[in-house]
Design a protein around this motif. Structure first.
Motif, mmCIF file in Angstrom:
data_model
loop_
_atom_site.group_PDB
_atom_site.id
_atom_site.type_symbol
_atom_site.label_atom_id
_atom_site.label_comp_id
_atom_site.label_asym_id
_atom_site.label_seq_id
_atom_site.Cartn_x
_atom_site.Cartn_y
_atom_site.Cartn_z
ATOM 1 N N UNK A 143 0.838 -1.208 0.000
ATOM 2 C CA UNK A 143 0.000 0.000 0.000
ATOM 3 C C UNK A 143 0.866 1.248 0.000
ATOM 4 N N UNK A 144 1.939 1.251 0.796
ATOM 5 C CA UNK A 144 2.844 2.402 0.823
ATOM 6 C C UNK A 144 3.483 2.620 -0.543
ATOM 7 N N UNK A 145 3.840 1.536 -1.193
ATOM 8 C CA UNK A 145 4.460 1.644 -2.512
ATOM 9 C C UNK A 145 3.476 2.173 -3.548
ATOM 10 N N UNK A 146 2.225 1.722 -3.451
ATOM 11 C CA UNK A 146 1.211 2.168 -4.418
ATOM 12 C C UNK A 146 0.810 3.617 -4.201
ATOM 13 N N UNK A 147 0.831 4.082 -2.938
ATOM 14 C CA UNK A 147 0.469 5.468 -2.647
ATOM 15 C C UNK A 147 -0.967 5.775 -3.026
ATOM 16 N N UNK A 148 -1.189 6.940 -3.642
ATOM 17 C CA UNK A 148 -2.551 7.374 -3.973
ATOM 18 C C UNK A 148 -3.203 6.504 -5.042
ATOM 19 N N UNK A 149 -2.394 5.730 -5.793
ATOM 20 C CA UNK A 149 -2.984 4.851 -6.804
ATOM 21 C C UNK A 149 -3.842 3.764 -6.167
ATOM 22 N N UNK A 150 -3.493 3.378 -4.928
ATOM 23 C CA UNK A 150 -4.323 2.363 -4.266
ATOM 24 C C UNK A 150 -5.722 2.901 -3.984
ATOM 25 N N UNK A 151 -5.825 4.171 -3.623
ATOM 26 C CA UNK A 151 -7.145 4.770 -3.386
ATOM 27 C C UNK A 151 -7.946 4.840 -4.692
ATOM 28 N N UNK A 152 -7.241 5.036 -5.802
ATOM 29 C CA UNK A 152 -7.927 5.024 -7.105
ATOM 30 C C UNK A 152 -8.444 3.628 -7.418
ATOM 31 N N UNK A 153 -7.679 2.599 -7.047
ATOM 32 C CA UNK A 153 -8.085 1.209 -7.263
ATOM 33 C C UNK A 153 -9.361 0.895 -6.483
ATOM 34 N N UNK A 154 -9.424 1.353 -5.233
ATOM 35 C CA UNK A 154 -10.614 1.108 -4.413
ATOM 36 C C UNK A 154 -11.794 1.934 -4.927
ATOM 37 N N UNK A 155 -11.543 3.198 -5.269
ATOM 38 C CA UNK A 155 -12.626 4.104 -5.661
ATOM 39 C C UNK A 155 -13.271 3.719 -6.986
ATOM 40 N N UNK A 156 -12.504 3.155 -7.910
ATOM 41 C CA UNK A 156 -13.067 2.850 -9.224
ATOM 42 C C UNK A 156 -14.225 1.859 -9.123
ATOM 43 N N UNK A 157 -14.209 1.029 -8.072
ATOM 44 C CA UNK A 157 -15.274 0.032 -7.936
ATOM 45 C C UNK A 157 -16.599 0.651 -7.511
ATOM 46 N N UNK A 158 -16.561 1.846 -6.963
ATOM 47 C CA UNK A 158 -17.829 2.551 -6.717
ATOM 48 C C UNK A 158 -18.553 2.763 -8.035
ATOM 49 N N UNK A 159 -17.825 3.133 -9.063
ATOM 50 C CA UNK A 159 -18.420 3.404 -10.375
ATOM 51 C C UNK A 159 -18.731 2.104 -11.137
ATOM 52 N N UNK A 160 -17.886 1.089 -10.961
ATOM 53 C CA UNK A 160 -18.170 -0.188 -11.623
ATOM 54 C C UNK A 160 -19.434 -0.827 -11.070
ATOM 55 N N UNK A 161 -19.658 -0.709 -9.771
ATOM 56 C CA UNK A 161 -20.893 -1.237 -9.186
ATOM 57 C C UNK A 161 -22.117 -0.447 -9.661
ATOM 58 N N UNK A 162 -21.922 0.792 -10.068
ATOM 59 C CA UNK A 162 -23.019 1.560 -10.673
ATOM 60 C C UNK A 162 -23.475 0.903 -11.976
ATOM 61 N N UNK A 163 -22.520 0.412 -12.765
ATOM 62 C CA UNK A 163 -22.860 -0.273 -14.014
ATOM 63 C C UNK A 163 -23.587 -1.581 -13.730
#
Length: 326
Positions: A33-53
């Motif tokens: 998670x430390x290595x991924x940084x803010x990209x990890x939050x993007x990974x989690x957040x994108x599923x909010x929109x995928x579940x919308x579909x």
């Protein structure tokens, strides 16, 4: 849904989730998670929109079956919780689908709720076969071939085409009665299948009529639902793309689609494992190697994807407790 059933789904999912968490290497997770940084939050957040579909596909199916109004955001909550239970259930589709039927039945009736859940599950699975077939075409256009890869792609294509044919038959004539007829031929479950069919024949025939009507009369709804689910599959490759950008700034989105397709194919072959434990990680490693990515890249992607799944599974289980009594 009755409180005791709601608590049962919640406690079952929570128990499996706790088991999965104990099998994580927390030091490795923190480092990733430390290595991924803010990209990890993007990974989690994108599923909010995928579940919308996902919710939109189910929503238009429900609208085609019942005139009663269903809140989209309430259905979104049921969708997330349903997927959380499926992730945690060995065999998949054994925890989330009963939960969806029991949640939706008080709103639109048991027959319509059952039909919509069966139709959505069929559509969700149906889109996977189209996605895998699309990945085969993409591989042929972008990657070098050899005899071994050619044989594998031929086998995958044949399997997907046969599955698509089977599902189209099921859409045209209904699938509930056909599945029970098939089960009645297996020694271990034939007695149960025959008894269930005899006691629920009228309801099963009604479900099959609704399934056939959606395909034969509401083609636009059918095509829209499948297109939304297929779009969700394609866009979910952004999850892998975001992770690979951390270690490979030159990562290709097309390669990420291929990694996702073949990883999900391998993981679904091991459908009997909760959270597809081991199958998904092995799929990432094999896919990464096949596309000339390093072993470390495959491990890194598998770790963060597994962590994202656990986070959304926990969110889905918590949402079960926030269900309003209907």
């Amino acid at each position: 849904m009755k409180k005791k059933y709601q608590n049962g789904f919640f406690l079952f999912g929570l128990g499996v989730l706790a088991l999965m968490v104990t099998r994580l290497d927390f030091q490795e997770v923190c480092t990733g998670v430390q290595r991924a940084g803010y990209w990890f939050f993007a990974v989690v957040a994108i599923w909010f929109f995928l579940y919308l579909l996902n919710t939109s596909a189910w929503y238009i199916i429900i609208r085609s079956l019942s005139p009663k109004k269903v809140s989209f955001w309430w259905l979104y909550k049921i969708t997330v919780s349903g997927f959380a239970l499926n992730y945690a259930t060995p065999g998949g589709l054994m925890g989330g689908e009963p939960y969806r039927v029991m949640s939706l039945s008080p709103v639109i009736g048991t027959a319509s709720a059952s039909s919509s859940v069966i139709l959505y599950a069929m559509t969700h699975i149906f889109s996977h076969f189209w996605f895998w077939l699309l990945a085969v075409v993409l591989y042929l256009l972008t990657q070098p071939l050899n005899i071994g890869i050619g044989i594998m792609l031929t086998a995958v294509s044949t399997f997907c085409l046969l599955a698509i044919w089977f599902f189209l038959k099921g859409y045209k004539k209904g699938i509930a009665v056909r599945c029970l007829s098939l089960l009645s031929r297996f020694p271990m479950v034939k007695r149960w299948a025959k008894g269930f069919f005899e006691s629920h024949e009228e309801q099963l025939n009604a479900i099959d009529r609704q399934i056939a009507a959606l395909h034969n009369q509401n083609r636009r709804t059918f095509i829209s639902a499948v297109a939304l689910e297929l779009l969700c599959r394609v866009l979910s490759a952004f999850e892998i793309f975001f992770i690979l950008l951390v270690i490979l700034p030159s990562a290709s989105y097309l390669d990420c689609i291929l990694i996702l397709a073949f990883t999900s194919l391998i993981a679904n072959m091991l459908f009997f494992m909760p959270l597809q434990l081991g199958g998904r990680e092995g799929g990432f490693l094999m896919s990464a190697k096949g596309l000339s990515l390093s072993f470390g890249a495959g491990i890194f992607v598998a770790l963060l994807v597994r962590l994202r799944e656990l986070i959304w599974t926990a969110i889905g289980l918590l949402l079960i407790k926030f269900d309003k009594k209907r």
